[in-house]
Design an enzyme around this catalytic site. Structure first.
Site, mmCIF file in Angstrom:
data_model
loop_
_atom_site.group_PDB
_atom_site.id
_atom_site.type_symbol
_atom_site.label_atom_id
_atom_site.label_comp_id
_atom_site.label_asym_id
_atom_site.label_seq_id
_atom_site.Cartn_x
_atom_site.Cartn_y
_atom_site.Cartn_z
ATOM 1 N N GLU A 150 42.813 41.724 48.100
ATOM 2 C CA GLU A 150 44.244 41.969 48.212
ATOM 3 C C GLU A 150 44.753 41.430 49.554
ATOM 4 O OE1 GLU A 150 44.439 46.199 47.854
ATOM 5 O OE2 GLU A 150 44.150 46.176 45.693
ATOM 6 N N ASP A 166 38.610 50.343 42.812
ATOM 7 C CA ASP A 166 38.467 50.543 41.375
ATOM 8 C C ASP A 166 37.054 50.262 40.879
ATOM 9 O OD1 ASP A 166 41.157 51.229 41.046
ATOM 10 O OD2 ASP A 166 41.755 49.140 40.829
#
Length: 532
Positions: A150, A166
């Site tokens: 990210e 995740d």
């Protein structure tokens, strides 16, 4: 500043949530280039084709879309219900041993996805892009090997992180190089780190089903506990007993939260009444209240632990969630705790976060949503960047050796002041231990754990479990046998109780590389040791 980690989900289809833009005034001294070169290097050791995707939000127009290899932004077309296939935004990535350079346009925030062997399948709804969600039943990307990082790149600089919030799938490091030429790197697993994480989590009772293996035998990923619990792959109440104990600890004592490292006088004080923990400020005014959180709320840092983007409730919630994930709430009464040696000591504990952090070269990872509390996240930032990188690291052997854990110390000879050393820092079975000039490296850092001496995750060991004089002292996988029990006495003897003999510098060799052996304890100088 941090990119927001928690991914809100719209619709059952799990529409992608773009990391919140980092709000900051542009620095007066410098602004990064309009197009920032980002080099993706493939060191996986695997032969599959790599496909890259740069997706997210244009911070100037607030439109969702994707970026081409050259840095051009393209907005997504309108989606539908049921979701319609998205345009192919893939960029050909590097083969094993190769590199591909992308361009990040300044004023963009999102993710870089990388898949191995097969392109990812993206879809569009009227609300935006449906992100891959391999923990969900029927997800079309379930059997694809992929992962992501990210980032936000704006006038205040670049923030780039690897993420395991995740899942843990494709090991990778992130880098940024500033205008001064200095490169920062984080997120790199240790030697054989991916296998160590997978096998370590598999070995934990109740965690085995969080590891997903494709029908062809390829281990694709380990799901984070929140995702695994949602999918019914582990107990939904796993942390409940610990949460109750930690929460109830503050019925009789006060929790102090100091959420801002640069504002030590900003403090909030928590006490539990029933299932509610109430917080007051230094003036005694109540400023926040939290119900005792469920396991799901702790895994997700949401639900009973809401974290609004404010200066009071959100920072307290972030601190609580980090403390509950790390197992320090209830025993350490001023939070956040920043002593990693105290993390994950509770039972039950967040084995996913514990094991991932253990197998990172610098100990840093994004293993839960607010793992940045205390700066334990795998994030690089530069306010004046000139280049960045994503390094897809080896799936098997390769990468740096494990860092010594907190509390590791050298073991030093009283005779000549040299340290017990693992040759070349190679932590392999049967590596003969030696004396070497003390240099502060991980090859000379030992932890005294349950009667063993450990370095690099392995134990000091007597070869073949011998009790004879002259038996070699070596490194070996910890196995709980008497050959790996050692006691450092007050007199400085390092004794193997099974043989009742001492660790001895062979042949009174005072040079670097002198081998260690077991020998009758004689009280001589070549058998005397101390912790450095």
């Amino acid at each position: 500043m941090r990119i927001k980690r928690k991914l809100s989900q719209a619709l059952a289809a799990l529409v992608i949530a773009v990391p919140a833009a980092v709000s900051a005034a542009a620095p007066a001294h410098a602004v990064g280039p309009a197009l920032l070169p980002v080099t993706v290097t493939n060191n996986t050791g695997r032969g599959e084709a790599v496909h890259l995707y740069v997706i997210g939000i244009n911070l100037n127009t607030n439109r969702l879309g994707y970026v081409t290899k050259s840095g051009a932004f393209t907005p997504w077309p309108a989606g539908s219900i049921p979701p319609s296939p998205a345009p192919d935004a893939s960029i050909a990535g590097p083969g094993n041993g190769g590199a591909t350079t992308l361009q990040f346009p300044r004023g963009f925030s999102g993710r870089v996805y990388f898949s191995l062997g097969e392109r990812l399948k993206f879809f569009l709804t009227p609300d935006g892009l449906v992100q891959p969600a391999p923990w969900a039943a029927g997800d079309p990307n379930r059997n694809i090997l992929f992962d992501w990082s990210e980032f936000t790149y704006n006038d205040a600089g670049l923030w780039l992180n690897s993420s395991q919030v995740d899942m843990f799938a494709v090991p990778h490091a992130v880098t940024v190089t500033g205008a001064n030429g200095v490169t920062a790197k984080t997120g790199e697993p240790v030697n054989n780190g991916r296998n160590a994480v997978i096998n370590g989590i598999k070995a934990q009772p109740g965690w085995g089903n969080t590891v997903y293996t494709r029908p062809d035998g390829t281990v694709l990923r380990v799901l984070a506990p929140g995702k695994a619990a949602q999918a019914g792959l582990m107990s939904a109440n796993y942390l409940d007993s610990y949460i109750a104990s930690a929460w109830n600890a503050y019925t009789g004592k006060t929790l102090t939260v100091v959420p801002f490292a640069d504002q030590p006088n900003t403090r909030y004080f928590g006490r539990t009444s029933g299932n509610v923990m109430n917080f007051t400020n230094s003036a005694g005014q109540r400023v926040a209240s939290f119900n005792r959180p469920s396991t799901a709320s702790v895994w997700g840092c949401d639900g009973d632990l809401p974290a609004p983007n404010d200066l009071v409730v959100g920072p307290i919630s972030r601190t609580l969630c980090a403390a509950l994930n790390r197992g320090t709430l209830g025993t350490i009464d001023t939070q956040p705790s920043t002593n990693a040696a105290q993390f994950y000591q509770n039972s039950p504990t967040n084995q996913y976060a514990k094991i991932i952090h253990q197998h990172m070269a610098d100990g840093k990872a994004y293993a839960f949503a607010f793992d940045d509390v205390g700066a334990f996240e795998s994030l690089v930032h530069n306010g004046d960047p000139r280049a960045a990188g994503l390094i897809l690291t080896p799936f098997g052997a390769g990468g740096p050796n494990p860092p010594p854990p907190p509390g590791a110390v050298p073991v030093v000879s009283d005779w000549h002041g040299k340290c017990i050393d693992v040759p070349s820092g190679t932590f392999v079975d049967s590596a003969p231990l030696q004396g070497w000039t003390c240099n502060g490296s991980g090859a000379q850092k030992w932890t005294f754990t349950n009667g063993t001496l450990q370095a690099g995750g392995k134990c000091m060991d007597v070869a073949a479990g011998s009790t004879a004089n002259g038996a070699a002292v070596q490194l070996y996988t910890c196995n709980g046998t008497g050959a790996q029990q050692f006691v450092l006495s007050a007199a400085g003897d390092l004794v193997n109780p099974q043989a009742n003999k001492c660790v001895d510098i062979k042949d009174w060799n005072s040079g670097d590389g002198a081998r260690l052996q077991l020998w009758e304890c004689a009280g001589t100088a070549n058998q005397k040791w101390h912790k450095g």
